[in-house]
Motif scaffolding. Structure first.
Motif, PDB file in Angstrom:
ATOM      1  N   LYS A 127     -53.614 -23.094  37.930  1.00  0.00           N
ATOM      2  CA  LYS A 127     -54.672 -22.109  37.705  1.00  0.00           C
ATOM      3  C   LYS A 127     -54.300 -20.747  38.276  1.00  0.00           C
ATOM      4  O   LYS A 127     -54.624 -19.708  37.689  1.00  0.00           O
ATOM      5  CB  LYS A 127     -55.983 -22.610  38.315  1.00  0.00           C
ATOM      6  CG  LYS A 127     -56.609 -23.760  37.540  1.00  0.00           C
ATOM      7  CD  LYS A 127     -57.955 -24.161  38.122  1.00  0.00           C
ATOM      8  CE  LYS A 127     -58.611 -25.250  37.274  1.00  0.00           C
ATOM      9  NZ  LYS A 127     -59.933 -25.656  37.832  1.00  0.00           N
ATOM     10  N   THR A 128     -53.613 -20.753  39.411  1.00  0.00           N
ATOM     11  CA  THR A 128     -53.187 -19.479  40.007  1.00  0.00           C
ATOM     12  C   THR A 128     -52.133 -18.807  39.140  1.00  0.00           C
ATOM     13  O   THR A 128     -52.153 -17.586  38.952  1.00  0.00           O
ATOM     14  CB  THR A 128     -52.651 -19.707  41.434  1.00  0.00           C
ATOM     15  OG1 THR A 128     -53.645 -20.376  42.218  1.00  0.00           O
ATOM     16  CG2 THR A 128     -52.309 -18.374  42.095  1.00  0.00           C
ATOM     17  N   PHE A 129     -51.205 -19.593  38.600  1.00  0.00           N
ATOM     18  CA  PHE A 129     -50.206 -19.031  37.680  1.00  0.00           C
ATOM     19  C   PHE A 129     -50.905 -18.356  36.501  1.00  0.00           C
ATOM     20  O   PHE A 129     -50.593 -17.222  36.130  1.00  0.00           O
ATOM     21  CB  PHE A 129     -49.283 -20.127  37.127  1.00  0.00           C
ATOM     22  CG  PHE A 129     -48.460 -20.848  38.154  1.00  0.00           C
ATOM     23  CD1 PHE A 129     -48.251 -20.316  39.414  1.00  0.00           C
ATOM     24  CD2 PHE A 129     -47.891 -22.079  37.847  1.00  0.00           C
ATOM     25  CE1 PHE A 129     -47.486 -20.991  40.355  1.00  0.00           C
ATOM     26  CE2 PHE A 129     -47.126 -22.754  38.769  1.00  0.00           C
ATOM     27  CZ  PHE A 129     -46.927 -22.217  40.036  1.00  0.00           C
ATOM     28  N   GLU A 130     -51.852 -19.077  35.904  1.00  0.00           N
ATOM     29  CA  GLU A 130     -52.520 -18.597  34.690  1.00  0.00           C
ATOM     30  C   GLU A 130     -53.312 -17.318  34.941  1.00  0.00           C
ATOM     31  O   GLU A 130     -53.311 -16.405  34.112  1.00  0.00           O
ATOM     32  CB  GLU A 130     -53.454 -19.688  34.152  1.00  0.00           C
ATOM     33  CG  GLU A 130     -52.724 -20.923  33.631  1.00  0.00           C
ATOM     34  CD  GLU A 130     -53.666 -22.087  33.373  1.00  0.00           C
ATOM     35  OE1 GLU A 130     -54.887 -21.918  33.624  1.00  0.00           O
ATOM     36  OE2 GLU A 130     -53.197 -23.157  32.937  1.00  0.00           O
ATOM     37  N   LYS A 131     -53.979 -17.233  36.094  1.00  0.00           N
ATOM     38  CA  LYS A 131     -54.856 -16.096  36.372  1.00  0.00           C
ATOM     39  C   LYS A 131     -54.115 -14.869  36.887  1.00  0.00           C
ATOM     40  O   LYS A 131     -54.523 -13.738  36.617  1.00  0.00           O
ATOM     41  CB  LYS A 131     -55.923 -16.503  37.395  1.00  0.00           C
ATOM     42  CG  LYS A 131     -56.957 -17.481  36.866  1.00  0.00           C
ATOM     43  CD  LYS A 131     -57.991 -17.790  37.943  1.00  0.00           C
ATOM     44  CE  LYS A 131     -59.059 -18.747  37.427  1.00  0.00           C
ATOM     45  NZ  LYS A 131     -60.071 -19.060  38.476  1.00  0.00           N
TER      46      LYS A 131
END
Length: 251
Positions: free
Chosen positions: A19-23
């Motif tokens: 999720k951190t990668f995506e955001k």
């Protein structure tokens, strides 16, 4: 782009990473996930990533086992770990970046922002150095430390270091064979890393390997002679600790 894989058996940790990668990081492309040494090996060989997030403890072994099976690698490596703070010294010894569990997004962001400082060179010897420092080497004399260089890192035996000398935000490392190198770490960092390997601070500018002290002199307020012949001033602030360790063989 950073072709990235996650090898971690903790589902929550993998989810937070994804999720951190995506955001926050458009340049991080997740190529796959694995939850064991065996599946991690298959994944790395298949997708050839240039960044790996690797847990130390896996169901069928350790992250160290995985790197050993791969041999020399050319990807950047960031460890995820639940080890307590004292063991984090092992990561600093070996110049690896790491994220401590439970993983939070801010730690991931900080680690990825440091990615250019994470070396992809000489991964295997640095992993071996970290394993030895984390779990203990079979011999104290085999303990090693990674020293940052302009184009990567060098792995040296701690026992080969005679002393360290502080130069502002740098430290000059002097070896028993007469060679020396300048490293972008403060003397305090080396003091924290090497205190349990027989090193002692004797001055704001000097950290010495007590195994290489041949003589203590009272003259001049206190001096030590090193095996190399170098004479070093002992500050009154550190004198009692030095004498206590020398007189009681607490090396």
């Amino acid at each position: 782009m950073l072709r990235t894989v996650i090898i971690d058996d903790d589902h929550l940790s993998r989810t937070i990473l994804k999720k951190t990668f995506e955001k926050c990081f458009e340049n991080v492309i997740l190529e796959g996930e694995a939850d064991s040494v065996a599946s991690g090996l298959e994944l790395i060989n298949r997708v050839n990533p240039n960044l790996v997030f690797l847990d130390i403890k896996l169901p069928d072994g350790t992250g160290f086992d995985l790197i050993e099976k791969l041999g020399n690698t050319d990807f950047k490596l960031i460890f995820t770990t639940a080890y307590s703070e004292y063991a984090i010294k092992a990561f600093k010894y070996s110049a690896f970046d790491y994220i401590v569990k439970p993983i939070v997004p801010d730690d991931i962001k900080a680690s990825l922002n440091r990615i250019n400082q994470v070396s992809s060179a000489s991964t295997l010897p640095r992993v071996r150095a970290m394993r030895d420092n984390l779990f203990g080497s079979s011999e104290e004399a085999n303990a090693t430390i990674a020293l940052p260089e302009l184009n990567g890192f060098s792995i040296v035996r701690i026992d080969d270091i005679e002393r360290c000398e502080g130069e502002r935000n740098y430290s000059r490392i002097f070896f028993k064979d007469g060679t020396e190198t300048l490293v972008s770490r403060t003397l305090m960092e080396f003091e924290n890393l090497l205190a349990h390997h027989g090193f002692c601070r004797i001055h704001r500018s000097h950290l010495i390997n007590l195994k290489n002290v041949v003589r203590y002199l009272k003259s001049g307020g206190g001096m030590v002679e090193m095996r190399s012949g170098e004479m070093l001033k002992v500050s009154s602030k550190y004198k009692d600790e030095l004498l206590n360790r020398l007189l009681h063989n607490r090396l």
